[in-house]
Design a protein around this motif. Structure first.
Motif, PDB file in Angstrom:
ATOM      1  N   UNK A 277       0.670  -1.481  -0.234  1.00  0.00           N
ATOM      2  CA  UNK A 277       0.012   0.273  -0.112  1.00  0.00           C
ATOM      3  C   UNK A 277       0.485   1.304   0.258  1.00  0.00           C
ATOM      4  N   UNK A 278       1.944   1.048   0.338  1.00  0.00           N
ATOM      5  CA  UNK A 278       3.502   2.336   0.261  1.00  0.00           C
ATOM      6  C   UNK A 278       3.661   2.716  -1.370  1.00  0.00           C
ATOM      7  N   UNK A 279       3.427   3.964  -1.754  1.00  0.00           N
ATOM      8  CA  UNK A 279       4.400   4.167  -2.991  1.00  0.00           C
ATOM      9  C   UNK A 279       5.894   4.731  -3.036  1.00  0.00           C
ATOM     10  N   UNK A 280       6.125   3.802  -3.666  1.00  0.00           N
ATOM     11  CA  UNK A 280       7.677   4.282  -4.108  1.00  0.00           C
ATOM     12  C   UNK A 280       8.533   5.521  -2.958  1.00  0.00           C
ATOM     13  N   UNK A 281       7.908   6.627  -3.843  1.00  0.00           N
ATOM     14  CA  UNK A 281       8.130   7.916  -2.695  1.00  0.00           C
ATOM     15  C   UNK A 281       7.906   7.450  -1.223  1.00  0.00           C
ATOM     16  N   UNK A 282       6.742   7.177  -1.338  1.00  0.00           N
ATOM     17  CA  UNK A 282       6.497   7.241   1.024  1.00  0.00           C
ATOM     18  C   UNK A 282       7.225   5.877   0.922  1.00  0.00           C
ATOM     19  N   UNK A 283       8.284   4.968   1.000  1.00  0.00           N
ATOM     20  CA  UNK A 283       8.916   3.970   1.119  1.00  0.00           C
ATOM     21  C   UNK A 283      10.290   4.990   1.253  1.00  0.00           C
ATOM     22  N   UNK A 284      10.690   5.573  -0.178  1.00  0.00           N
ATOM     23  CA  UNK A 284      11.919   6.404   0.145  1.00  0.00           C
ATOM     24  C   UNK A 284      11.747   7.257   1.289  1.00  0.00           C
ATOM     25  N   UNK A 285      10.789   8.139   1.814  1.00  0.00           N
ATOM     26  CA  UNK A 285      10.484   9.148   2.921  1.00  0.00           C
ATOM     27  C   UNK A 285      11.276   8.143   4.322  1.00  0.00           C
ATOM     28  N   UNK A 286      10.385   6.916   4.594  1.00  0.00           N
ATOM     29  CA  UNK A 286      10.404   5.985   5.279  1.00  0.00           C
ATOM     30  C   UNK A 286      12.052   5.879   6.219  1.00  0.00           C
TER      31      UNK A 286
END
Length: 893
Positions: A277-286
């Motif tokens: 459910x996480x986008x590539x951008x969300x994963x990067x921020x985490x």
């Protein structure tokens, strides 16, 4: 065993891979011709026979490649090779190629500045008065004074300038000879001709994979060196082909396995991380946020280590690996914005890619990252980190959007494995560890790590807890109670509004601060053996004289007033000092050298010494075969001039463990026993010398094998230290979470939180705040505070004691020091199941030695006895008494 090589190994403190490499240079240089116009195929055959991995020199001269992992010390190996070739082979001319300007400038300092901390020839006495002359790509045209016969000349050139100067001129110089090939007024010929005419030129290639391209290869061949030494961590040319001239390999995987010369890499993910459910951008921020949490913790740990050990501060940074320039720009904008940690990293981000900087500028900025003044904490790059840009303060790597995370980590990890403190592990995990964030790829990377040939196989795993990631942590210093009181006094003085009153208070404060600094500097030679000696009038006078010479007093406009005030308050300061310290004797307790050698024994000759004399005749026959054979007796050479005993001893000395000076009597005895047996067996006196000459190596080997059965290693003993009176109470440095302070009487649940908290509220302790590693330690502190027999106690800070163990490689720091009416105790609390481990026994041995020497000193000076308590954790309860613990767990041997 080459004596010159051994001398170099010792003086340059070569690491094991470098010693092995130097041994190969020694071996091959004894076999190779080392001159121009040789039969290259014959030379190659010599090398291939000894090192089958070398099947082609790949150049028009013998060239040997050493594949050695980054951070192990390739520059030091170059220095060792130059030293050996000069001292042993009489070679004076060397040519070093650097792959870029960064390494070029570094090599000039490493080889050319004797005062520089990393000077490679430090310890080589022959180079003190005959310092090697450094000729560079910038000064070679003006170096006429350097070309004397006795000079050792080291040419250092950047490969791009070397190729440019040796290549076809362009622009305004088109049609002219290449720069390095033009006539030199100093030499009467071109520098190029001078170099290529030298009959002893050796070329050393740092990052050798940069010099396998056609242009570089051609120019290097034209120099006509007699030998090439190539060093690289990646022996693969620009076309992806493996080098064919590798004679030694110490890979990154091997370095990681050895665990000595590089950081320990760990792959990390967030606990229970789910990317669904996480986008590539969300994963990067985490990943970026978690990387900063790891980074901040590392930064705190490095600061604590520097303060505790009195070494320079290392400022870590984070490396973010992006897929392309647009991606890098996007990440750079995000981590520099207010959306990322409230803008904390604005101005602290460096983007490195082909669009942002020229290559030379990138090199310079990357190297500057090691300086503490540099503000950069995050570096974002797109495949721009080439060889030589290795820094020692990269501690966190974040690979983003990797098609194959495993491959990316393998390619990137080498950038951060260099160690900051003398290229050696410190034994402190946080200082020795490189962390790679791989949340969404964690399982894939772990799967790839199953390959035994992958460096990922050597990585440990770290699971980041949510609570740890959210912590806001700072580094604090917990000073002694005396110093904390001084700090509170400073705050009170700052609040005084009346200037005259404030000045008087400041004089008193400066006097007290200076006295507290001076008091623990006294030694027994100055008449001080215990704190009460400070009360004597003559010591007071001496203390005031010391105080006058302090720089802080001499530079103070009101120095005289401060000294006058010190005289007035001296007695009260000494009284306060006496009540608030524990008198810990000053000594350095070290183990003596490990004693190794051979026990005396008699040689067993009943087996292994039955040799039969071989024929020593040369057979001659006419080619026609018509005449009968003539036998000609062999004329013995120089060996016959040596006695049989000396011949065998000479062979024994080739074994590295056999030191003639240490074992001369035993060697002569054993060899004579062997010779006497052979003499009796052979019967004919004249044949003995011949028999020994024929079988001297085998005789020596048989004697050596028996000697190994009598090899002994004695446990080192502690020497008698020079004991001096009390030392100052050292500061504690540790990290604390926001809202992480507690009273020591508080009940903490779960107990796993205890090591993360800082405790205060003590009445008897020598510091106001402490951290505890376990509930056991916290409970013991409670006992000490409640027990009436305890006068004072402390948790000694790193550096408080200089007690060494494990062959002096580790410092022992007891958990507690406790003072009672008659005795001062060193106290160690230990898990019950670990009480009989070798480590605990070694530490106990060290502690008992300290207590013995401390007690001997205090007994002479009417002080308190010292004793050691080793207490299992399950015996410490808040209801325990000090009397019970002493009776049950005081150690005597």
């Amino acid at each position: 065993m080459n004596q010159k090589a051994n001398y170099i190994k010792q003086r340059l403190s070569l690491r094991e891979p470098l010693k092995e490499s130097l041994d190969i240079v020694v071996q091959l240089c004894d076999e190779l011709e080392l001159k121009k116009d040789i039969d290259l195929s014959q030379e190659l055959e010599k090398v291939t026979k000894a090192f089958p991995t070398c099947v082609d020199f790949e150049r028009e001269f013998p060239s040997l490649c050493f594949s050695i992992a980054t951070g192990v010390g390739k520059t030091r190996l170059m220095g060792a090779c130059i030293t050996y070739l000069h001292l042993e082979k009489g070679i004076n001319n060397f040519f070093i190629l650097a792959p870029n300007l960064t390494i070029y400038d570094k090599l000039i300092k490493d080889f050319g500045e004797p005062g520089y901390e990393k000077y490679v020839f430090k310890g080589i006495s022959e180079f003190v008065h005959n310092t090697p002359q450094i000729i560079t790509g910038d000064n070679y045209a003006q170096s006429g004074q350097m070309f004397t016969d006795e000079a050792i000349r080291i040419n250092i050139f950047n490969i791009s300038k070397f190729n440019r100067d040796a290549g076809k001129p362009r622009g305004n110089e088109a049609g002219m000879l290449p720069r390095i090939k033009r006539l030199s007024e100093y030499l009467g010929e071109s520098y190029w001709s001078y170099l290529s005419d030298l009959d002893d030129l050796v070329i050393l290639m740092d990052e050798a994979h940069r010099y396998h391209a056609d242009a570089s290869r051609k120019a290097i061949n034209e120099l006509k060196p007699i030998l090439g030494l190539e060093l690289t961590a990646t022996p693969i040319d620009e076309k992806g082909h493996s080098f064919k001239n590798v004679v030694y390999e110490y890979s990154l995987a091997k370095a990681l396995e050895d665990g000595k010369y590089v950081k320990s890499p760990a792959i990390a993910t967030r606990k229970d991380f789910n990317s669904q459910g996480l986008s590539a951008s969300d994963i990067e921020k985490i990943k970026l946020e978690d990387a900063i949490s790891v980074h901040n913790k590392t930064k705190n740990e490095l600061e604590i280590y520097a303060k505790n050990n009195g070494v320079r501060l290392v400022k870590p940074f984070v490396l973010v690996v992006c897929k392309d320039i647009d991606h890098a720009s996007e990440i750079q904008k995000y981590v520099s914005s207010k959306s990322f940690y409230n803008g904390e990293f604005e101005g602290k981000v460096l983007q490195i890619d082909s669009s942002t900087k020229k290559e030379e500028e990138i090199e310079r900025q990357f190297v500057e990252l090691e300086t503490t003044a540099n503000q950069i904490e995050i570096v974002i790059h797109v495949n721009m980190l080439k060889e030589g840009w290795d820094v020692n303060n990269l501690y966190t790597i974040v690979p983003l959007r990797a098609a194959n995370a495993g491959v990316l980590i393998e390619q990137t990890i080498g950038r951060g494995l260099r160690l900051p403190y003398n290229g050696e592990r410190t034994g402190v995990e946080s200082v020795d560890k490189l962390t790679v964030l791989a949340h969404e790829n964690f399982e894939k990377v772990i799967e790839e790590a199953q390959n035994p040939d992958s460096i990922l196989n050597k990585m440990s795993q770290v699971v980041l807890e949510d609570d740890d990631l959210k912590q806001n942590v700072e580094v604090i210093t917990s000073g002694s109670t005396l110093e904390v009181e001084l700090k509170k006094e400073e705050d009170r003085i700052a609040a005084i509004s009346n200037e005259k009153e404030k000045q008087i208070a400041q004089h008193s404060h400066d006097a007290k601060k200076s006295l507290i600094y001076v008091l623990p500097t006294f030694s027994s030679d100055e008449g001080v053996s215990k704190v009460s000696d400070l009360e004597r009038p003559e010591i007071k006078k001496a203390a005031l004289e010391k105080l006058k010479s302090l720089p802080a007093i001499q530079s103070n406009l009101f120095g005289k007033e401060v000294v006058d005030e010190a005289e007035k308050i001296y007695d009260s300061v000494v009284g306060d000092y006496k009540n608030k310290i524990i008198e810990i004797p000053r000594m350095e307790l070290t183990l003596g050298e490990v004693q190794v050698g051979y026990e005396d024994f008699d040689l067993v000759t009943s087996s292994g010494f039955d040799f039969t004399l071989l024929s020593e005749e040369i057979m001659v026959m006419e080619l026609t075969g018509e005449k009968r054979t003539e036998n000609i007796n062999v004329q013995f050479g120089s060996l016959v001039e040596q006695t049989p005993v000396n011949q065998v001893i000479g062979e024994l000395m080739d074994f590295p463990e056999v030191d003639y000076d240490e074992n001369a009597d035993l060697l002569n005895k054993l060899v004579k026993q062997a010779i006497d047996y052979l003499d009796r067996k052979i019967g004919k006196k004249d044949d003995l010398a011949l028999l020994v000459r024929q079988f001297r190596k085998l005789i020596a080997k048989n004697i050596y094998d028996q000697m190994q059965g009598h090899f002994m290693v004695e446990e080192p003993k502690y020497g008698t230290p020079n004991v001096q009176p009390f030392v100052k109470i050292e500061d504690w440095n540790f990290s604390v979470m926001k809202d992480g302070r507690r009273d020591f009487k508080d009940t903490i649940s779960p107990v796993g939180l205890i090591p993360k908290l800082v405790f205060s509220g003590f009445a008897k302790a020598c510091h106001f705040e402490y951290k505890f590693d376990s509930k056991t330690e916290k409970d013991f502190a409670f006992v000490l505070e409640q027990d009436k027999s305890v006068l004072k106690w402390m948790r000694p800070a790193p550096g408080q004691f200089r007690i060494y163990w494990a062959n002096n490689s580790k410092q022992y720091l007891p958990d507690f020091v406790v003072e009672t009416q008659d005795v001062i105790y060193l106290v160690e609390t230990k898990a019950a199941g670990q009480m009989n481990t070798d480590e605990v026994k070694d530490k106990k041995r060290a502690a008992l030695q300290y207590c013995k020497h401390a007690s001997d000193f205090t007994a002479k000076n009417k002080g308190k006895k010292w004793s050691y308590l080793l207490i299992p954790h399950d015996e410490i309860k808040q209801t325990s008494s000090m009397e019970f613990l002493v009776k049950s767990f005081e150690q005597s041997k």
